[in-house]
Design a protein around this motif. Structure first.
Motif, short mmCIF file in Angstrom:
data_model
loop_
_atom_site.label_atom_id
_atom_site.label_comp_id
_atom_site.label_asym_id
_atom_site.label_seq_id
_atom_site.Cartn_x
_atom_site.Cartn_y
_atom_site.Cartn_z
N ALA A 1 5.06 5.04 32.91
CA ALA A 1 4.90 3.94 31.72
C ALA A 1 6.00 2.88 31.83
O ALA A 1 6.28 2.01 31.05
N GLY A 2 6.70 3.06 33.12
CA GLY A 2 7.69 1.79 33.57
C GLY A 2 8.98 2.00 33.01
O GLY A 2 9.86 1.01 32.85
N LEU A 3 9.28 2.92 32.41
CA LEU A 3 10.78 3.52 31.94
C LEU A 3 11.39 4.18 33.20
O LEU A 3 11.00 5.00 33.74
N LYS A 4 12.79 3.68 33.19
CA LYS A 4 13.81 4.31 34.11
C LYS A 4 14.49 5.44 33.50
O LYS A 4 14.87 5.47 32.12
N PRO A 5 15.13 6.45 34.28
CA PRO A 5 15.94 7.47 33.47
C PRO A 5 16.99 6.82 32.44
O PRO A 5 17.31 7.27 31.52
N THR A 6 17.49 5.63 32.80
CA THR A 6 18.79 4.99 32.07
C THR A 6 18.08 4.42 30.98
O THR A 6 18.97 3.99 30.11
N ASP A 7 16.72 4.39 30.74
CA ASP A 7 16.14 3.73 29.48
C ASP A 7 16.31 4.55 28.37
O ASP A 7 16.12 4.02 27.38
N VAL A 8 16.89 5.71 28.51
CA VAL A 8 16.67 6.69 27.37
C VAL A 8 18.03 7.48 27.70
O VAL A 8 18.74 7.57 28.79
N SER A 9 18.26 8.55 26.64
CA SER A 9 19.49 9.39 26.61
C SER A 9 18.77 10.78 26.63
O SER A 9 18.42 11.20 25.82
N PHE A 10 19.29 11.68 27.68
CA PHE A 10 18.99 12.94 27.61
C PHE A 10 19.96 13.87 27.27
O PHE A 10 21.13 13.70 27.44
N ILE A 11 19.71 14.73 26.33
CA ILE A 11 20.61 15.56 25.70
C ILE A 11 20.07 16.96 25.96
O ILE A 11 18.97 17.51 25.65
N GLY A 12 21.09 17.80 26.61
CA GLY A 12 20.96 19.16 26.78
C GLY A 12 20.78 19.81 25.26
O GLY A 12 21.74 20.06 24.67
N VAL A 13 19.70 20.66 25.25
CA VAL A 13 19.37 21.41 23.87
C VAL A 13 19.36 22.98 24.05
O VAL A 13 18.96 23.67 23.14
N GLY A 14 19.35 23.38 25.29
CA GLY A 14 18.99 24.88 25.57
C GLY A 14 17.79 25.16 25.55
O GLY A 14 16.79 24.42 25.56
N ALA A 15 17.49 26.52 25.61
CA ALA A 15 16.27 27.08 25.71
C ALA A 15 15.59 27.68 24.53
O ALA A 15 14.32 28.45 24.49
N THR A 16 16.29 27.66 23.34
CA THR A 16 15.93 28.61 22.03
C THR A 16 16.03 27.85 20.90
O THR A 16 15.42 26.77 20.91
N ASN A 17 16.71 28.53 19.82
CA ASN A 17 16.59 27.89 18.54
C ASN A 17 17.46 26.66 18.52
O ASN A 17 17.18 25.76 17.66
N ALA A 18 18.41 26.35 19.36
CA ALA A 18 19.07 25.07 19.20
C ALA A 18 18.25 23.98 19.41
O ALA A 18 18.32 22.83 18.88
N ALA A 19 16.93 23.97 20.30
CA ALA A 19 16.05 22.98 20.70
C ALA A 19 15.24 22.87 19.44
O ALA A 19 15.21 21.70 19.17
N ILE A 20 14.98 23.76 18.75
CA ILE A 20 14.10 23.69 17.45
C ILE A 20 14.92 22.96 16.55
O ILE A 20 14.56 21.83 15.85
N ALA A 21 16.30 23.32 16.45
CA ALA A 21 16.94 22.83 15.42
C ALA A 21 17.09 21.23 15.75
O ALA A 21 17.41 20.37 14.74
N ALA A 22 17.59 20.96 17.03
CA ALA A 22 17.65 19.46 17.07
C ALA A 22 16.66 18.73 16.96
O ALA A 22 16.90 17.39 16.39
N ILE A 23 15.16 19.13 17.03
CA ILE A 23 14.25 18.31 16.51
C ILE A 23 14.19 18.21 14.86
O ILE A 23 13.93 17.05 14.18
N ARG A 24 14.27 19.40 13.94
CA ARG A 24 14.11 19.35 12.74
C ARG A 24 15.56 18.77 12.01
O ARG A 24 14.93 18.20 10.86
N GLN A 25 16.51 18.50 12.78
CA GLN A 25 17.61 17.88 12.25
C GLN A 25 17.74 16.40 12.71
O GLN A 25 18.53 15.88 12.23
N GLY A 26 16.78 15.90 13.31
CA GLY A 26 16.69 14.73 13.65
C GLY A 26 17.52 14.30 14.77
O GLY A 26 17.93 12.95 15.24
N GLN A 27 18.32 15.23 15.58
CA GLN A 27 19.31 14.81 16.60
C GLN A 27 18.60 14.20 17.78
O GLN A 27 19.15 13.37 18.43
N ILE A 28 17.44 14.52 18.13
CA ILE A 28 16.60 13.95 19.32
C ILE A 28 15.38 13.20 18.89
O ILE A 28 14.74 13.70 17.62
N ASP A 29 14.96 12.75 19.59
CA ASP A 29 13.59 11.70 19.20
C ASP A 29 12.49 12.20 19.77
O ASP A 29 11.25 12.04 19.29
#
Length: 344
Positions: free
Chosen positions: A159-187
């Motif tokens: 889509a023409g975006l570089k890795p530096t155009d976004v911020s990557f956040i490590g959220v793990g593989a289980t419940n922390a990932a779900i919480a990160a979405i539901r709490q609005g910590q990641i887009d």
């Protein structure tokens, strides 16, 4: 007569002495083996869990210790650092590591498509229209540098975006990932099942790219993209061929068992903690991901080239890299495993 008797006895003794050497030559060189994995609960690694739960490693004479990490990049570091012998991880790491001067070789496949889903958070991006909308946003991945990170980079690059155009956040593989979405910590989230199915069923996310579907994965990557596999340093493969064969046998049996198994059988084999509190969701996730799991452990010949294209799209240094792609995998152990266990 006496001389002939002594000669016969000597030959018999020599044959007897030779037997242990023959047994040793065929024995497993390292019966205690440590396997590093990044997110063992994910369906991406279901064959590993099945092989462990059903005793397939033990059947092959192995005492396999599976050590779980937050992401595939961390599992890789464990093997590079010497605290683990083998990685259960994403195939593309073998290509990336060769480019860095470290020889890794995949020897049995668990997944024939990445099963990674890129989805946007409906809470923080209710008006999402295209990938371009992700510029300047936070994207959750299992761990920075993991396969979920690489896949997100690849899709964004289209889509023409570089890795530096976004911020990557490590959220793990289980419940922390779900919480990160539901709490609005990641887009947005680049992740796998069962996490994706839990969020999808709850209406928390909008799926943008879904490589649980093999045809879509092939379209996204322009060819077959091998996913989870067992890989190890080339030196380990060279020094421990019988150990590698035993590991391969166990995973091939697990691959085949999964293809025959129904959801009820899967639930009985998977640890309760992997279900994240909802058996129905896990079953749904399994049915969505089953087609992306390998039926026989074979690594496609075009796989390394596909993986290199994906990596090169986000890493300029790989575009002109002179790599020996035949050296990042082998199917020789898988062929023997399929001959030994034609029905699993």
């Amino acid at each position: 007569m006496k001389r002939r008797t002594l000669l016969a006895a000597g030959l018999a003794g020599g044959a007897t002495l030779g037997l242990p050497a023959l047994v040793r030559a065929q024995a497993i060189e390292k019966p205690k083996v440590t396997i590093a994995v990044g997110g063992k609960n994910l369906l991406y690694y279901l064959p590993l869990t099945v092989a462990e739960s059903l005793g397939y490693f033990k059947d092959e004479g192995l005492e396999a210790q599976v050590v779980d990490f937050a992401g595939g990049s961390q599992a890789l570091r464990a093997v590079v650092g010497g605290s683990a012998d083998v990685v259960s991880g994403a195939f593309e790491h073998t290509v990336n590591m060769q480019a860095k001067g470290q020889r890794m070789r995949a020897f049995v496949l668990q997944g024939r498509a990445p099963q990674i889903v890129l989805a946007v958070n409906k809470r923080t991006m209710p008006n999402f229209k295209s990938l371009a909308d992700l510029k300047g946003r936070k994207i959750g991945v299992t761990a920075p540098g993991s396969s979920t990170n690489i896949m997100a980079n690849f899709v964004l690059a289209k889509a023409g975006l570089k890795p530096t155009d976004v911020s990557f956040i490590g959220v793990g593989a289980t419940n922390a990932a779900i919480a990160a979405i539901r709490q609005g910590q990641i887009d947005a989230l680049s992740h796998l099942d069962p996490v994706i199915t839990i969020l999808e069923r709850a209406g928390d996310i909008q799926i943008v790219t879904d490589t649980r579907i093999v045809a879509e994965a092939d379209r996204v990557f322009g060819g077959p993209m091998p996913a989870a596999c067992l890989y190890a340093p080339q030196t380990f493969v060279d020094r421990h061929p019988h150990t590698v064969q035993a590991l391969t046998n166990a995973i091939v049996r697990a691959d085949k068992w999964i293809q025959r198994a129904g959801p009820g059988e899967i639930i009985k084999v998977v640890p309760e903690g992997f279900l994240l509190g909802d058996r129905a969701v896990y079953i749904d996730a399994f049915l969505k991901s089953k087609g992306a799991l390998s039926p026989d452990g074979m690594i496609p010949e075009q796989g390394p080239a596909t993986a290199l294209r994906a990596l090169a799209s986000v890493d300029e240094s790989l575009k002109d890299a002179q790599l020996d792609l035949a050296a990042v995998y082998t199917n020789e152990f898988v062929k023997k495993a399929n001959a030994k266990y034609p029905k699993g």
